[in-house]
Scaffold this active site. Structure first.
Site, PDB file in Angstrom:
ATOM      1  N   GLU A  93      14.256  -2.475  -5.724  1.00 51.63           N
ATOM      2  CA  GLU A  93      13.103  -2.098  -4.896  1.00 51.63           C
ATOM      3  C   GLU A  93      12.017  -1.383  -5.694  1.00 51.63           C
ATOM      4  O   GLU A  93      10.837  -1.492  -5.367  1.00 51.63           O
ATOM      5  CB  GLU A  93      13.565  -1.185  -3.749  1.00 51.63           C
ATOM      6  CG  GLU A  93      14.485  -1.853  -2.743  1.00 51.63           C
ATOM      7  CD  GLU A  93      13.761  -2.796  -1.813  1.00 51.63           C
ATOM      8  OE1 GLU A  93      12.574  -2.542  -1.519  1.00 51.63           O
ATOM      9  OE2 GLU A  93      14.376  -3.791  -1.387  1.00 51.63           O
TER      10      GLU A  93
ATOM     11  N   ASP B 193       3.827  -8.650   1.292  1.00 50.19           N
ATOM     12  CA  ASP B 193       4.849  -9.485   1.933  1.00 50.19           C
ATOM     13  C   ASP B 193       4.631  -9.643   3.432  1.00 50.19           C
ATOM     14  O   ASP B 193       5.494 -10.161   4.141  1.00 50.19           O
ATOM     15  CB  ASP B 193       6.249  -8.913   1.678  1.00 50.19           C
ATOM     16  CG  ASP B 193       6.448  -7.522   2.270  1.00 50.19           C
ATOM     17  OD1 ASP B 193       5.465  -6.939   2.787  1.00 50.19           O
ATOM     18  OD2 ASP B 193       7.588  -7.015   2.204  1.00 50.19           O
TER      19      ASP B 193
ATOM     20  N   THR C 213       4.931  -0.561   2.447  1.00 48.14           N
ATOM     21  CA  THR C 213       6.338  -0.357   2.118  1.00 48.14           C
ATOM     22  C   THR C 213       6.440   0.996   1.442  1.00 48.14           C
ATOM     23  O   THR C 213       5.650   1.306   0.551  1.00 48.14           O
ATOM     24  CB  THR C 213       6.844  -1.458   1.173  1.00 48.14           C
ATOM     25  OG1 THR C 213       6.801  -2.715   1.859  1.00 48.14           O
ATOM     26  CG2 THR C 213       8.272  -1.191   0.717  1.00 48.14           C
TER      27      THR C 213
END
Length: 249
Positions: A34, A52, A57
């Site tokens: 990640e 995405d 995020t």
């Protein structure tokens, strides 16, 4: 990523991934994929839009503004600390949930996130929401399926990336596809054969999304551990993700 509740773990099953050292190992493995770093505790203040379609995020497992888990986290934090830097953004987080939009979040939300991440209360909320939404249900389901620490990690990493839903590209759908190909150990199947089927199903799901088409976190990490017969996820470990090499002694 939507939350889901799975049956609680059988206390007779060895603790596996939820032993403190194994849990830290799991977090380091996830962070390599990640955040391109083994230092997962440096990621509380991480935030960006990775393109995405899930909006921002952020944090230690990649909470997303478009997939409900970031909203759940900020609500939990605000319940505990009402006067916090992220509380004013709750209406916007509710509005953008399910989308990739930043409307109402820009320009100040990333800075507010980083400010909150300097507090022990927000760091604790991130850990608690990680456990409630992802770690605990993944480990519980894996134990019910008769899987050891590696299988528990494979479930956890899949749940973090795909969410614990039931559609074909979420954890539940991936598990269903794997079970159609091989029995879980709890159903009398071979653990290695089942986990191979699960990883095959996960790779198939990843390749359906442009942002996840690099499957190295499976093929040059988890699949390597499985091929080596390391079902207890014991160290030392060596793996590669996105072309970078990692090692834990």
């Amino acid at each position: 990523m939507l939350s889901a509740r799975w049956p609680s773990a059988d206390p007779a099953v060895p603790s596996g991934l939820d032993a403190p050292a194994k849990k830290d190992l799991a977090m380091r493995l996830v962070s390599s994929a990640e955040n391109s770093s083994l230092d997962w505790q440096a990621q509380y203040g991480y935030i960006e839009d990775i393109g995405d379609g899930r909006g921002y995020t952020a944090g230690i497992i990649g909470f997303c503004s478009g997939t409900s888990d970031m909203l759940a986290l900020v609500e939990l934090y605000t319940d505990r600390v009402p006067d916090n830097p992220l509380a004013p953004y709750l209406p916007a987080l509710r509005a953008v949930d399910g989308t990739g939009s930043h409307e109402g979040l820009d320009p100040g939300f990333p800075a507010a996130w980083r400010t909150a991440a300097r507090t022990s209360a927000f760091r604790g909320a991130q850990r608690d929401e990680r456990d409630r939404g992802y770690f605990d249900p993944a480990v519980a389901r894996a134990k019910k399926d008769g899987l050891g620490a590696l299988g528990q990690f494979i479930y956890y990493d899949a749940m973090v990336m795909h969410g614990p839903g039931s559609d074909a590209r979420s954890f539940g759908g991936i598990r269903d596809r794997a079970r159609a190909q091989a029995d879980t150990p709890a159903d009398g199947g071979d653990q290695t054969a089942y986990l191979d089927a699960f990883l095959d199903a996960r790779v198939r799901a990843m390749r359906q999304e442009v942002a996840h088409r690099d499957v190295s976190r499976v093929e040059t990490a988890q699949r390597l551990f499985l091929a080596a017969g390391n079902l207890d996820l014991d160290t030392p470990l060596k793996w590669r993700v996105y072309g970078d090499s990692y090692e834990i002694d």
